[in-house]
Scaffold this motif. Structure first.
Motif, PDB file in Angstrom:
ATOM      1  N   THR A  12       0.677  17.893   6.945  1.00  0.00           N
ATOM      2  CA  THR A  12      -1.061  17.389   6.313  1.00  0.00           C
ATOM      3  C   THR A  12      -0.628  17.527   5.482  1.00  0.00           C
ATOM      4  O   THR A  12       0.802  18.799   4.797  1.00  0.00           O
TER       5      THR A  12
ATOM      6  N   ARG B   2       2.795  11.859   2.063  1.00  0.00           N
ATOM      7  CA  ARG B   2       2.149  10.939   3.029  1.00  0.00           C
ATOM      8  C   ARG B   2       1.947  11.282   4.752  1.00  0.00           C
ATOM      9  O   ARG B   2       2.833  11.822   5.098  1.00  0.00           O
ATOM     10  N   PRO B   3       0.676  11.770   4.881  1.00  0.00           N
ATOM     11  CA  PRO B   3       0.339  13.233   5.758  1.00  0.00           C
ATOM     12  C   PRO B   3       0.369  12.519   6.891  1.00  0.00           C
ATOM     13  O   PRO B   3       0.215  10.902   6.754  1.00  0.00           O
ATOM     14  N   ARG B   4       0.759  13.393   8.138  1.00  0.00           N
ATOM     15  CA  ARG B   4       0.758  12.849   9.631  1.00  0.00           C
ATOM     16  C   ARG B   4       0.042  11.933  10.294  1.00  0.00           C
ATOM     17  O   ARG B   4      -1.098  11.892   9.737  1.00  0.00           O
ATOM     18  N   LEU B   5      -0.071  10.901  10.413  1.00  0.00           N
ATOM     19  CA  LEU B   5      -0.411   9.875  11.720  1.00  0.00           C
ATOM     20  C   LEU B   5      -1.232   8.620   9.997  1.00  0.00           C
ATOM     21  O   LEU B   5      -2.495   8.509  10.347  1.00  0.00           O
ATOM     22  N   THR B   6      -0.777   9.167   8.848  1.00  0.00           N
ATOM     23  CA  THR B   6      -1.411   8.292   8.053  1.00  0.00           C
ATOM     24  C   THR B   6      -1.033   7.107   7.529  1.00  0.00           C
ATOM     25  O   THR B   6      -1.564   5.978   6.784  1.00  0.00           O
ATOM     26  N   VAL B   7      -0.167   7.057   8.051  1.00  0.00           N
ATOM     27  CA  VAL B   7       0.908   5.802   7.895  1.00  0.00           C
ATOM     28  C   VAL B   7       1.397   5.186   9.462  1.00  0.00           C
ATOM     29  O   VAL B   7       2.163   5.614  10.271  1.00  0.00           O
TER      30      VAL B   7
ATOM     31  N   SER C 282       0.594  -1.543  -0.043  1.00  0.00           N
ATOM     32  CA  SER C 282       0.268   0.281   0.024  1.00  0.00           C
ATOM     33  C   SER C 282       0.790   1.622  -0.669  1.00  0.00           C
ATOM     34  O   SER C 282       0.153   2.323  -0.667  1.00  0.00           O
TER      35      SER C 282
ATOM     36  N   GLY D 130       4.425  13.087   8.947  1.00  0.00           N
ATOM     37  CA  GLY D 130       4.084  13.338   7.418  1.00  0.00           C
ATOM     38  C   GLY D 130       5.429  13.241   6.917  1.00  0.00           C
ATOM     39  O   GLY D 130       6.813  13.811   7.301  1.00  0.00           O
TER      40      GLY D 130
END
Length: 250
Positions: A73, A29-34, A19, A40
């Motif tokens: 973000t 890859r924004p903060r807290l999405t990975v 993914s 980020g």
């Protein structure tokens, strides 16, 4: 752990890594999405990354300066600020390709702690197919200060560093006698004194025992102010830092 659990876990890890993969593109890859990282970052994977599933790739981490700090973000106040300078993320967005994984993380200010940088490197090794013997750190201004600081604390993890317009004074520079260094600075820099690069390189080559091996390199741009990075990262000054970095491994 049962065989079935191992199979399920392996499938989850493969899905998570898949993914993330998007070869040949610079992706936010924004903060807290990975999962696994609290910052980020911009991600770039080489064009053949998906096609060579067994290959491990060099990793370059780029650190911006004070003006590139943000909230992580996908916004003008976040990761887009890292695109405001001529550096690897912007070069890739404009069509350049590289044979290495690039991660460019963002923090609310540019003064990364060395443990934060180390955690990002460990995250990269876990989530991407990184060749642990070919990890490189580069940064501009405050990001170059962090590059110097991380390197003297974790010299065994870096294959080479390229600090640009930074300050390596006051650090135990001799710790990196065997880490290839190529520093850049403008002689008319009134934001960070050029001696922030001149002194540590001189110390590495002429004071440390053993002396730097290979000898530390310093490129000064006569009459250039604080922005000594645009011409360095773009190669317009005639220096290929990428080939130079990739020529070294642990």
């Amino acid at each position: 752990m049962s065989i079935l659990q191992r199979i399920v876990l392996g499938g989850v890890l493969l899905f998570a890594q898949g993914s993330l993969a998007a070869q040949g593109e610079i992706l936010a890859r924004p903060r807290l999405t990975v999962p696994g990282i609290n910052y980020g970052y911009w991600e770039y994977l080489p064009q053949d990354y998906d096609d060579n599933s067994e290959e491990r790739y060099p990793l370059v981490i780029f650190l911006g300066g004070l003006d590139q700090a943000g909230d992580g973000t996908a916004s003008a106040n976040g990761l887009e600020k890292l695109m405001g300078v001529t550096a690897p993320p912007r070069l890739i967005r404009n069509g350049r390709h590289f044979p290495f994984i690039l991660l460019s993380p963002q923090r609310f200010n540019a003064w990364w702690g060395i443990e934060e940088i180390d955690a990002i490197i460990e995250f990269a090794k876990l989530h991407y197919r990184v060749d642990a013997n070919r990890i490189y750190l580069t940064g501009l201004s405050a990001g170059a200060n962090v590059t110097w600081t991380y390197a003297v604390n974790y010299p065994h993890k870096l294959a080479a560093i390229v600090p640009i317009a930074g300050n390596g004074n006051g650090l135990p520079t001799c710790n990196i006698w065997n880490v290839p260094v190529w520093a850049f600075h403008g002689t008319a820099d009134t934001t960070v004194s050029p001696y922030g690069s001149i002194n540590p390189v001189d110390r590495l080559n002429n004071v440390c025992n053993p002396a730097a091996s290979p000898p530390a390199k310093l490129t000064l741009y006569p009459g250039v102010g604080h922005d000594s990075w645009s011409r360095t990262y773009s190669g317009s000054a005639g220096h290929d830092i990428y080939t130079w970095m990739l020529s070294y491994s642990l």
